[in-house]
Design an enzyme around this catalytic site. Structure first.
Site, short mmCIF file in Angstrom:
data_model
loop_
_atom_site.label_atom_id
_atom_site.label_comp_id
_atom_site.label_asym_id
_atom_site.label_seq_id
_atom_site.Cartn_x
_atom_site.Cartn_y
_atom_site.Cartn_z
N GLU A 145 -19.14 -6.09 -1.49
CA GLU A 145 -17.74 -6.52 -1.42
C GLU A 145 -17.56 -7.94 -1.94
O GLU A 145 -16.52 -8.27 -2.51
CB GLU A 145 -17.24 -6.40 0.02
CG GLU A 145 -15.74 -6.59 0.20
CD GLU A 145 -14.90 -5.45 -0.38
OE1 GLU A 145 -13.67 -5.52 -0.26
OE2 GLU A 145 -15.48 -4.49 -0.94
N GLU A 200 0.82 -1.20 0.00
CA GLU A 200 0.00 0.00 0.00
C GLU A 200 0.86 1.26 0.00
O GLU A 200 0.54 2.25 -0.69
CB GLU A 200 -0.94 0.01 1.22
CG GLU A 200 -1.95 -1.12 1.25
CD GLU A 200 -3.08 -0.93 0.24
OE1 GLU A 200 -3.07 0.07 -0.51
OE2 GLU A 200 -3.97 -1.80 0.18
N GLU A 238 -12.75 -0.08 -9.16
CA GLU A 238 -12.44 -1.06 -10.21
C GLU A 238 -13.52 -1.16 -11.29
O GLU A 238 -13.22 -1.27 -12.48
CB GLU A 238 -12.18 -2.43 -9.59
CG GLU A 238 -10.85 -2.57 -8.87
CD GLU A 238 -10.84 -1.95 -7.49
OE1 GLU A 238 -9.74 -1.80 -6.91
OE2 GLU A 238 -11.93 -1.60 -6.99
N ASP A 246 -4.92 -9.96 -7.67
CA ASP A 246 -5.39 -9.15 -8.78
C ASP A 246 -4.30 -8.33 -9.49
O ASP A 246 -4.06 -8.50 -10.69
CB ASP A 246 -6.51 -8.22 -8.33
CG ASP A 246 -6.18 -7.47 -7.02
OD1 ASP A 246 -5.11 -7.72 -6.45
OD2 ASP A 246 -7.01 -6.65 -6.60
#
Length: 811
Positions: free
Chosen positions: A377, A138, A395, A283
Site C-alpha cells: 500500500e 465512492e 492501478e 489522484d
C-alpha cells in the site's frame, strides 16, 4: 560568412543523423523482451476470465445482495449488520454495490445472458431510500457510474445483439434518483461538495452537522458521471453542480506553484492539508481534468490539466519516483513514502501523450512488485515497506494496459502475466480473492472490494484481448476512474443550459502539448537504464561527481566502490582490514565524506528523537524516579511538543480493539488515557471512539507479537483526511507495551504521562541537575558551619555547586 555557417550546420546535422542511426540500430538489436505468442495470450485471456468468474460466482452465491463479499468468512458485508470498520464503511450503502459495479464487465466478457439476469436483479432489488451516510465520491464512481455504463451498454446490445428488448431505461432512472440524493452535499458556500451525505436525510443528519472537510479527489471526481447523467436525462442540474465544483477547486490552486493540496474546508475554501502529489487524496482529480476534456470537448479542462501536469513534473517528479511536496513550498518534501494509488499516473501520462516518464515510473513500480511480490500500500524512498497491505488494487494493471496499447511492446504483456500469476498464487481463496493484510507474511484480510471485479480483472482481460475479441470498440469510450465506460458520443448531446466558455484565464502555452508518435518510442531504451533502479547495481557513473554521505547506500555496489577508492572500507565487526586511498584527492574526498556521515548520523538521530513521543510513569507509587517507553505520533491528532503533556489513569478499551459503535466501558473512560489494540478498523476510527467516550488521550498498541521500536522504524499513524480528533494519540510496539502492561497489572491505578520524548529527557536531566545542586548546597552548608567567616563559606558553596547541565548538549 553565410557559407561557413551553412557548412557548420550541415556538419552538425550529419553528425546528429549518424547518432540517431546508431541509437536506433543499437535499440533494434538489444530488445530483450520475448514476444508473447497468440496462443499464450489467448490462454492468459481465458485465465483472467476464469479469475473474474471465480470471484463473481462466489459473490453471487454467498454475498448478494450485500455490498461486498467477505472471502474468508464467505458471506456478505452489510452496513449496520457486519461489525463496523469505522469510516471505511462509508462506501457501503446496502445497495448491492459489487453487482452494480460489475455489470459492464459482464458485457466486455461477452456474457449477455448473465448481464441481462444481473440487470433484472438490480432493477428488482436495489433501492436507495435508506437512513445511511455514504461517501459522495465512492457512491458516484461506483454506483452512479455503474448504472450509467450498464444503461448505455444495455441500449447498445438492444441494437447490436438484438437482446433485452424489454429494457426501458430503468437503470438511467435509478441513476437519476441516486444523483438527486447526492445533490444536498453540494449546498456549500464554495460549491465544493461535502465528503458524505445521508441517502434519506441529505445533510440534515445530526452526524453531519460538523461536516467541513473533503479531499481534492473526492470533490474533483464527479464531473464525468454527472455530465453523462445530465446529458442522458436532459436534466442539467447535475452537470452544472459538477462544473461549479471543478471551477471552485481550480481557484484554490496555489498561484505560485500551480499545485493543489489534499484536504480542504468546503465552506471557507481553506486548505487543511497542503501536501501535494499524485497519490491518495488527489489522484483522480487530475484524471478527471484530462478526461473531462476528452469526453466533453471543453478546452479549459485541457488547459488546467496541463498547468497542473507541468507543476507536478517540475516539483513532485524525482526521476521515476513521485514524492509529495508542500503546495506553498514546493521544494520541500512533505513525506518520505509513496502510496500505491499513484500507480495510475503512468496510464494517465500515456493518454496525455507523455510516454517516456510513463515508461520510467511504470518500471519503478514493476521493480517494487518484484521486490515485494505484491505492490504494498505504501513504500519508502528506499523501497522498504511503509504500509504492508495489498488490496488487489487495479492501478498498476491499468497503467500496464495503456502502455501496451500505446507501444505494442510485449514487455507489458509479460508484466501483466506476472501480475496475474501472483494474484492467483497469493490472493486466490476458495471463496473469491482476498486482500493481503501484509505482503511480508502473506496473511489474508477478509476483504474483496468491488473494484476487484470492476477494474482489476477487467483490465487484465483487456490486456490479453485482441480488438476482435471484444463486442465493443473500447476506443469509442472513456474509462472513468472506476473503469466504467462512457461513450465519446455524449459530447454531441450537449448541455445548452451551461456555458463552457469562461474568461481568458488561460494563455496559448497551456495548450501547447502534443502527443508524440508511439512508433518512434523504444520503451526498452527508456527502461534499460532503470533495470536495477531499486537494487542499485547500475553501471558506475564516470561523470566524476563526488558521492555525498546523504546519497550513500550500503547496498549499492558503485557506492561501495567509490568509498573504497576514497580509502574507506566497509567492514564487519572483528574485521581489521584497512582501505587505502588511491590518491591524495580521493583521500581528501574520503575525509569529507566521513565528516558528512558523522553530521548526517547526528542530524538523523536528533530528528528521530524529536518526533518520538513518550509514555512515562513513576517506577512505584512512592518513587520520584520515572521511566519512559517510546511511542510514535499520529498525523491526525494534536502532537505533544515542548512542555505539553497529558497525564491520567490508564484503562483498557472494551472491546480491546475499539471498533464498535460504542465502548462497553464508556462510563469509566472519561478523563482517562484509553488503551486499544491495533486491528479491525482504522487508527482514526479508534481515536474518534475514544474521544466520543471522553478519553483524555489514546494509546494504540501493536497486534504483531514481538514488534519493537528498537528493531523497527517508528511510524506516524495516518488518518483519512478529516482532522476532527482533538485528543493526543500515540502508537506503541508490542515489546514496549508489554512493559507498560506489566506495570498496569501490578498497579491498577497507574497514572501515565504522554509527552515528547526529547522533553522527557530534558526533564530527567533537569531533575538530575537539581539533585546535584541540592547535594552540593548541603555540602556547602556543612562546610560553612566550620568556617570562621561567612564570606569564605559563600565562596566555598559557590565553588562546590555543580553547573546545570544543558539538555541539548547532553542529547
Amino acid at each position: 560568412m553565410s557559407s561557413t555557417l551553412t557548412a557548420i550546420i550541415a556538419q552538425f546535422l550529419l553528425s546528429l543523423l549518424l547518432l540517431v542511426v546508431s541509437v536506433l540500430t543499437d535499440d533494434a538489436s538489444t530488445i530483450p523482451t520475448q514476444n508473447m505468442s497468440h496462443k499464450e495470450r489467448a490462454e492468459l485471456r481465458e485465465e483472467s476470465r476464469d479469475m473474474f468468474y471465480h470471484a463473481y460466482n462466489a459473490y453471487m452465491a454467498n454475498a448478494y445482495p450485500a455490498d461486498e463479499l467477505m472471502p474468508l468468512s464467505c458471506k456478505g458485508r452489510y452496513r449496520g449488520v457486519t461489525p463496523s470498520r469505522g469510516d471505511m464503511d462509508d462506501i457501503l450503502g446496502n445497495f448491492s454495490m459489487t453487482l452494480v459495479d460489475t455489470l459492464d464487465t459482464l458485457v466486455l466478457l461477452g456474457d449477455f445472458a448473465e448481464f441481462e439476469h444481473a440487470v433484472k436483479l438490480v432493477i428488482r432489488d436495489v433501492q436507495f431510500d435508506s437512513d445511511i451516510i455514504v461517501s459522495v465520491f465512492e457512491t458516484n464512481i461506483r454506483m452512479v457510474g455503474g448504472l450509467l455504463s450498464a444503461h448505455i451498454l444495455a441500449e447498445y446490445l438492444q441494437k447490436q445483439a438484438d437482446v433485452m428488448h424489454w429494457y426501458k431505461g430503468e437503470m438511467l432512472e435509478m441513476a437519476r434518483e441516486l444523483g438527486y440524493r447526492l445533490l444536498p452535499a453540494f449546498n456549500t458556500t464554495t460549491g465544493i461538495p461535502h465528503a458524505r451525505v445521508n441517502l434519506r436525510l441529505g445533510m440534515k443528519d445530526p452526524q453531519l452537522k460538523k461536516s467541513r472537510e473533503t479531499c481534492t479527489a473526492c470533490a474533483g471526481t464527479i464531473l464525468l458521471e454527472f455530465a453523462a447523467l445530465s446529458r442522458l436525462t436532459g436534466d442539467p442540474i447535475f452537470e452544472v453542480r459538477a462544473h461549479a465544483a471543478m471551477d471552485a477547486l481550480w481557484k484554490l490552486r496555489h498561484r505560485g506553484s500551480d499545485l493543489m493540496g489534499t484536504v480542504l474546508n468546503v465552506h471557507s475554501g481553506d486548505w487543511v492539508r497542503r501536501d501535494s502529489g499524485v497519490g491518495a487524496g488527489i489522484d483522480s482529480y487530475y484524471e478527471y481534468l484530462f478526461k473531462s476534456y476528452v469526453l466533453l470537448g471543453d478546452d479549459k479542462y485541457l488547459a488546467r490539466f496541463n498547468r497542473h501536469y507541468n507543476a507536478v513534473m517540475k516539483y513532485v517528479s524525482e526521476g521515476p519516483m513521485l514524492l509529495d511536496v508542500l503546495m506553498h513550498r514546493p521544494h520541500a518534501k512533505s513525506r518520505n513514502f509513496m502510496d500505491s494509488l499513484l500507480a495510475f499516473w503512468p496510464g494517465l501520462q500515456v493518454l496525455s501523450g507523455d510516454l517516456k516518464p510513463a515508461v520510467q515510473t511504470h518500471e519503478m513500480l514493476y521493480q517494487v512488485m518484484q521486490m515485494h511480490t505484491l505492490i504494498p500500500e505504501a513504500w519508502t524512498v528506499d523501497f522498504q515497506i511503509h504500509w504492508g497491505q495489498h488490496h488487489l488494487r487495479p492501478e498498476f494493471i491499468e497503467s500496464t494496459y495503456f502502455l501496451y496499447r500505446a507501444t505494442g511492446d510485449h514487455h507489458y504483456l509479460q508484466v501483466g502475466k506476472r501480475a496475474l500469476k501472483t494474484l492467483q498464487q497469493y490472493a486466490k481463496v476458495s471463496c473469491g480473492y482476498a486482500a493481503v493484510n501484509d505482503v511480508r507474511t502473506g496473511k489474508h484480510e477478509d476483504r474483496m472490494d468491488s473494484f476487484v471485479l470492476s477494474e482489476t480483472f477487467k483490465y487484465l482481460f483487456l490486456l490479453f484481448s485482441e480488438p476482435q475479441d471484444l463486442i465493443i470498440n473500447v476506443d469509442e469510450f472513456v474509462f472513468t476512474t472506476e473503469a466504467h465506460l462512457l461513450p465519446l458520443s455524449i459530447a454531441q448531446l450537449g448541455n445548452s443550459t451551461f456555458s463552457f466558455r469562461q474568461s481568458d484565464e488561460h494563455n496559448v502555452l497551456d495548450f501547447m502539448r502534443t502527443c508524440p508518435s508511439s512508433n518512434k518510442l523504444f520503451p526498452e531504451k527508456v527502461r534499460k537504464p532503470l533495470r536495477n533502479f531499486i537494487t542499485g547495481s547500475c553501471p558506475r557513473s564516470t561523470s566524476g561527481k563526488r558521492l555525498s554521505a546523504l546519497d550513500f547506500q550500503a547496498s549499492n555496489a558503485d557506492h561501495l566502490r567509490a568509498v573504497y577508492d576514497m580509502g574507506i572500507t566497509m567492514v564487519s565487526v572483528g574485521d581489521r582490514s584497512q582501505g587505502k586511498a588511491k590518491s591524495q584527492e580521493e583521500g581528501e574526498m574520503g575525509l569529507q565524506f566521513m565528516q558528512e556521515m558523522l553530521e548526517l548520523t547526528k542530524m538523523q538521530s536528533m530528528n528521530q528523537l524529536a518526533q518520538l513521543q513518550a509514555v512515562a510513569y513513576a517506577l512505584d507509587d512512592q518513587s520520584q524516579d520515572w521511566t519512559a517507553l517510546m511511542a510514535g505520533p499520529s498525523h491526525f491528532s494534536p502532537e505533544l511538543v515542548g512542555e505539553q503533556f497529558v497525564e491520567g489513569h490508564i484503562v483498557w478499551a472494551r472491546p480491546p480493539r475499539a471498533c464498535d459503535e460504542k465502548l462497553l466501558n464508556a462510563e469509566n473512560v472519561s478523563g482517562k488515557i484509553l488503551v486499544a489494540e491495533r486491528g479491525d478498523c482504522t487508527f482514526v476510527s479508534k481515536a474518534r471512539l475514544a474521544q466520543k467516550a471522553g478519553a483524555a488521550a489514546l494509546i494504540v498498541c501493536d497486534n504483531v507479537a514481538g514488534s519493537s521500536g528498537e528493531t523497527q522504524p517508528m511510524f506516524a499513524m495516518s488518518g483519512d483526511g478529516t482532522d476532527d480528533v482533538a485528543i493526543p494519540v500515540v502508537f506503541m510496539y508490542s515489546l514496549e507495551f508489554a512493559k507498560l502492561s506489566d506495570a498496569m497489572q501490578r498497579r491498577p491505578q497507574l497514572r501515565v504521562r504522554l509527552m515528547q520524548m526529547v522533553e522527557f529527557k530534558r526533564w530527567q536531566l533537569a531533575k538530575e541537575a537539581h539533585q546535584n545542586e541540592t547535594a552540593a548546597a548541603a555540602a556547602a552548608a556543612v562546610a560553612s558551619a566550620s568556617a570562621s567567616a561567612s564570606a569564605s563559606a559563600s565562596e566555598a558553596a559557590t565553588m562546590t555547586t555543580m553547573p546545570k547541565k544543558k539538555p541539548d548538549k547532553e542529547l
